[in-house]
Design a protein around this motif. Structure first.
Motif, PDB file in Angstrom:
ATOM      1  N   THR A   1       0.827  -1.208   0.000  1.00  0.00           N
ATOM      2  CA  THR A   1       0.000   0.000   0.000  1.00  0.00           C
ATOM      3  C   THR A   1       0.861   1.259   0.000  1.00  0.00           C
ATOM      4  O   THR A   1       0.581   2.214  -0.740  1.00  0.00           O
ATOM      5  CB  THR A   1      -0.944   0.003   1.218  1.00  0.00           C
ATOM      6  OG1 THR A   1      -1.732  -1.182   1.193  1.00  0.00           O
ATOM      7  CG2 THR A   1      -1.837   1.219   1.219  1.00  0.00           C
ATOM      8  N   ILE A   2       1.901   1.267   0.797  1.00  0.00           N
ATOM      9  CA  ILE A   2       2.802   2.423   0.836  1.00  0.00           C
ATOM     10  C   ILE A   2       3.496   2.592  -0.518  1.00  0.00           C
ATOM     11  O   ILE A   2       3.671   3.712  -1.012  1.00  0.00           O
ATOM     12  CB  ILE A   2       3.828   2.287   1.978  1.00  0.00           C
ATOM     13  CG1 ILE A   2       3.131   2.324   3.335  1.00  0.00           C
ATOM     14  CG2 ILE A   2       4.912   3.341   1.891  1.00  0.00           C
ATOM     15  CD1 ILE A   2       2.448   3.628   3.661  1.00  0.00           C
ATOM     16  N   ALA A   3       3.880   1.482  -1.148  1.00  0.00           N
ATOM     17  CA  ALA A   3       4.529   1.553  -2.460  1.00  0.00           C
ATOM     18  C   ALA A   3       3.581   2.125  -3.506  1.00  0.00           C
ATOM     19  O   ALA A   3       3.966   2.982  -4.310  1.00  0.00           O
ATOM     20  CB  ALA A   3       5.020   0.173  -2.884  1.00  0.00           C
ATOM     21  N   VAL A   4       2.338   1.668  -3.499  1.00  0.00           N
ATOM     22  CA  VAL A   4       1.356   2.176  -4.464  1.00  0.00           C
ATOM     23  C   VAL A   4       1.069   3.653  -4.203  1.00  0.00           C
ATOM     24  O   VAL A   4       0.995   4.453  -5.145  1.00  0.00           O
ATOM     25  CB  VAL A   4       0.063   1.332  -4.408  1.00  0.00           C
ATOM     26  CG1 VAL A   4      -1.062   1.998  -5.165  1.00  0.00           C
ATOM     27  CG2 VAL A   4       0.327  -0.066  -4.943  1.00  0.00           C
ATOM     28  N   LEU A   5       0.925   4.018  -2.956  1.00  0.00           N
ATOM     29  CA  LEU A   5       0.673   5.420  -2.614  1.00  0.00           C
ATOM     30  C   LEU A   5       1.844   6.310  -3.019  1.00  0.00           C
ATOM     31  O   LEU A   5       1.654   7.397  -3.585  1.00  0.00           O
ATOM     32  CB  LEU A   5       0.399   5.561  -1.119  1.00  0.00           C
ATOM     33  CG  LEU A   5       0.071   6.957  -0.630  1.00  0.00           C
ATOM     34  CD1 LEU A   5      -1.250   7.418  -1.237  1.00  0.00           C
ATOM     35  CD2 LEU A   5      -0.010   6.979   0.873  1.00  0.00           C
ATOM     36  N   GLY A   6       3.065   5.856  -2.755  1.00  0.00           N
ATOM     37  CA  GLY A   6       4.248   6.614  -3.169  1.00  0.00           C
ATOM     38  C   GLY A   6       4.310   6.761  -4.681  1.00  0.00           C
ATOM     39  O   GLY A   6       4.646   7.832  -5.199  1.00  0.00           O
ATOM     40  N   GLY A   7       3.991   5.695  -5.404  1.00  0.00           N
ATOM     41  CA  GLY A   7       3.970   5.766  -6.871  1.00  0.00           C
ATOM     42  C   GLY A   7       2.902   6.716  -7.379  1.00  0.00           C
ATOM     43  O   GLY A   7       3.128   7.470  -8.331  1.00  0.00           O
ATOM     44  N   PHE A   8       1.737   6.703  -6.738  1.00  0.00           N
ATOM     45  CA  PHE A   8       0.663   7.605  -7.127  1.00  0.00           C
ATOM     46  C   PHE A   8       1.065   9.066  -6.912  1.00  0.00           C
ATOM     47  O   PHE A   8       0.844   9.921  -7.789  1.00  0.00           O
ATOM     48  CB  PHE A   8      -0.604   7.283  -6.325  1.00  0.00           C
ATOM     49  CG  PHE A   8      -1.744   8.202  -6.599  1.00  0.00           C
ATOM     50  CD1 PHE A   8      -2.422   8.150  -7.806  1.00  0.00           C
ATOM     51  CD2 PHE A   8      -2.150   9.126  -5.649  1.00  0.00           C
ATOM     52  CE1 PHE A   8      -3.487   9.008  -8.062  1.00  0.00           C
ATOM     53  CE2 PHE A   8      -3.206   9.985  -5.897  1.00  0.00           C
ATOM     54  CZ  PHE A   8      -3.873   9.924  -7.102  1.00  0.00           C
ATOM     55  N   ILE A   9       1.676   9.354  -5.790  1.00  0.00           N
ATOM     56  CA  ILE A   9       2.108  10.727  -5.522  1.00  0.00           C
ATOM     57  C   ILE A   9       3.215  11.130  -6.488  1.00  0.00           C
ATOM     58  O   ILE A   9       3.290  12.283  -6.934  1.00  0.00           O
ATOM     59  CB  ILE A   9       2.542  10.893  -4.051  1.00  0.00           C
ATOM     60  CG1 ILE A   9       1.330  10.706  -3.132  1.00  0.00           C
ATOM     61  CG2 ILE A   9       3.165  12.257  -3.809  1.00  0.00           C
ATOM     62  CD1 ILE A   9       1.652  10.715  -1.666  1.00  0.00           C
ATOM     63  N   TYR A  10       4.079  10.180  -6.865  1.00  0.00           N
ATOM     64  CA  TYR A  10       5.120  10.481  -7.855  1.00  0.00           C
ATOM     65  C   TYR A  10       4.495  10.847  -9.202  1.00  0.00           C
ATOM     66  O   TYR A  10       4.932  11.789  -9.861  1.00  0.00           O
ATOM     67  CB  TYR A  10       6.069   9.293  -8.013  1.00  0.00           C
ATOM     68  CG  TYR A  10       7.130   9.531  -9.050  1.00  0.00           C
ATOM     69  CD1 TYR A  10       8.210  10.366  -8.772  1.00  0.00           C
ATOM     70  CD2 TYR A  10       7.046   8.969 -10.313  1.00  0.00           C
ATOM     71  CE1 TYR A  10       9.182  10.616  -9.726  1.00  0.00           C
ATOM     72  CE2 TYR A  10       8.011   9.209 -11.273  1.00  0.00           C
ATOM     73  CZ  TYR A  10       9.080  10.033 -10.975  1.00  0.00           C
ATOM     74  OH  TYR A  10      10.026  10.280 -11.928  1.00  0.00           O
ATOM     75  N   VAL A  11       3.459  10.118  -9.600  1.00  0.00           N
ATOM     76  CA  VAL A  11       2.776  10.433 -10.858  1.00  0.00           C
ATOM     77  C   VAL A  11       2.148  11.824 -10.773  1.00  0.00           C
ATOM     78  O   VAL A  11       2.216  12.608 -11.726  1.00  0.00           O
ATOM     79  CB  VAL A  11       1.723   9.358 -11.199  1.00  0.00           C
ATOM     80  CG1 VAL A  11       0.812   9.801 -12.325  1.00  0.00           C
ATOM     81  CG2 VAL A  11       2.414   8.049 -11.553  1.00  0.00           C
ATOM     82  N   LEU A  12       1.543  12.145  -9.638  1.00  0.00           N
ATOM     83  CA  LEU A  12       0.997  13.496  -9.451  1.00  0.00           C
ATOM     84  C   LEU A  12       2.083  14.553  -9.596  1.00  0.00           C
ATOM     85  O   LEU A  12       1.874  15.598 -10.222  1.00  0.00           O
ATOM     86  CB  LEU A  12       0.347  13.626  -8.077  1.00  0.00           C
ATOM     87  CG  LEU A  12      -1.014  12.990  -7.891  1.00  0.00           C
ATOM     88  CD1 LEU A  12      -1.473  13.178  -6.447  1.00  0.00           C
ATOM     89  CD2 LEU A  12      -2.021  13.597  -8.836  1.00  0.00           C
ATOM     90  N   ARG A  13       3.251  14.284  -9.026  1.00  0.00           N
ATOM     91  CA  ARG A  13       4.355  15.233  -9.114  1.00  0.00           C
ATOM     92  C   ARG A  13       4.803  15.431 -10.555  1.00  0.00           C
ATOM     93  O   ARG A  13       5.033  16.552 -10.996  1.00  0.00           O
ATOM     94  CB  ARG A  13       5.517  14.736  -8.266  1.00  0.00           C
ATOM     95  CG  ARG A  13       6.709  15.644  -8.296  1.00  0.00           C
ATOM     96  CD  ARG A  13       7.785  15.121  -7.419  1.00  0.00           C
ATOM     97  NE  ARG A  13       8.989  14.971  -8.221  1.00  0.00           N
ATOM     98  CZ  ARG A  13      10.076  14.371  -7.824  1.00  0.00           C
ATOM     99  NH1 ARG A  13      10.117  13.819  -6.632  1.00  0.00           N
ATOM    100  NH2 ARG A  13      11.117  14.296  -8.589  1.00  0.00           N
ATOM    101  N   VAL A  14       4.903  14.341 -11.299  1.00  0.00           N
ATOM    102  CA  VAL A  14       5.314  14.442 -12.703  1.00  0.00           C
ATOM    103  C   VAL A  14       4.271  15.226 -13.497  1.00  0.00           C
ATOM    104  O   VAL A  14       4.613  16.092 -14.304  1.00  0.00           O
ATOM    105  CB  VAL A  14       5.540  13.039 -13.301  1.00  0.00           C
ATOM    106  CG1 VAL A  14       5.684  13.106 -14.810  1.00  0.00           C
ATOM    107  CG2 VAL A  14       6.765  12.401 -12.673  1.00  0.00           C
ATOM    108  N   LEU A  15       3.000  14.942 -13.267  1.00  0.00           N
ATOM    109  CA  LEU A  15       1.951  15.665 -13.974  1.00  0.00           C
ATOM    110  C   LEU A  15       1.937  17.139 -13.585  1.00  0.00           C
ATOM    111  O   LEU A  15       1.762  18.015 -14.431  1.00  0.00           O
ATOM    112  CB  LEU A  15       0.589  15.035 -13.699  1.00  0.00           C
ATOM    113  CG  LEU A  15       0.372  13.639 -14.277  1.00  0.00           C
ATOM    114  CD1 LEU A  15      -0.964  13.093 -13.811  1.00  0.00           C
ATOM    115  CD2 LEU A  15       0.459  13.658 -15.787  1.00  0.00           C
TER     116      LEU A  15
END
Length: 123
Positions: free
Chosen positions: A93-107
C-alpha cells in the motif's frame, strides 16, 4: 545538484527498494529490521517533499516527515480496525501510494513547465 547529494539520494533509494523487496518476498535477513522501516518512513515523506519542492526546504521536510507518520499511522489503524493486519499489504500500500504521488508530481511539474514555456513564448 552536487555529486555527493546525488549519490546519497540513489543510495537511499536503493535501500528503500531493497526494504520493500525484502518485505514483499518474505526474505528472512537481519537487514529486514532496518530496511523495511526505512522504506515505510521515507517513501511517503519523499513523495510529499517532491510535491513541495518550490517551498522553503525546512518547511517541506517538516511537512514530509509529518505526512509520512500520518500515512503510516492511518494505514495501521485501518488495518487493525478491519482486522486485516498484514505487513506485506502495508508495504504494498505504501509503495502504491508513493507511486501515485510520484505520478501526481510528474503531472504537476509537466503542466507547470508547459505553462512557463508558453508564457515565455508569448512575450
Amino acid at each position: 545538484m552536487s555529486t555527493k547529494r546525488r549519490v546519497l539520494g540513489w543510495a537511499l533509494t536503493l535501500a528503500c527498494v531493497a526494504g520493500a523487496v525484502i518485505a514483499l518476498a518474505g526474505i528472512d535477513t537481519p537487514l529486514r529490521i532496518v530496511l523495511t522501516p526505512l522504506f515505510l518512513l521515507v517513501t511517503p515523506g519523499a513523495a510529499v517533499v517532491g510535491l513541495l519542492r518550490d517551498r522553503d526546504p525546512l518547511a517541506a521536510l517538516s511537512v514530509g516527515a509529518a505526512a509520512s507518520l500520518v500515512v503510516n499511522v492511518l494505514l495501521a489503524v485501518a488495518m487493525l480496525s478491519f482486522d486485516k493486519w498484514s505487513p506485506r499489504a502495508g508495504v504494498a500500500t505504501i509503495a502504491v501510494l508513493g507511486g501515485f504521488i510520484y505520478v501526481l508530481r510528474v503531472l504537476y511539474r509537466g503542466s507547470a513547465g508547459l505553462q512557463t514555456e508558453q508564457g515565455a513564448r508569448s512575450r
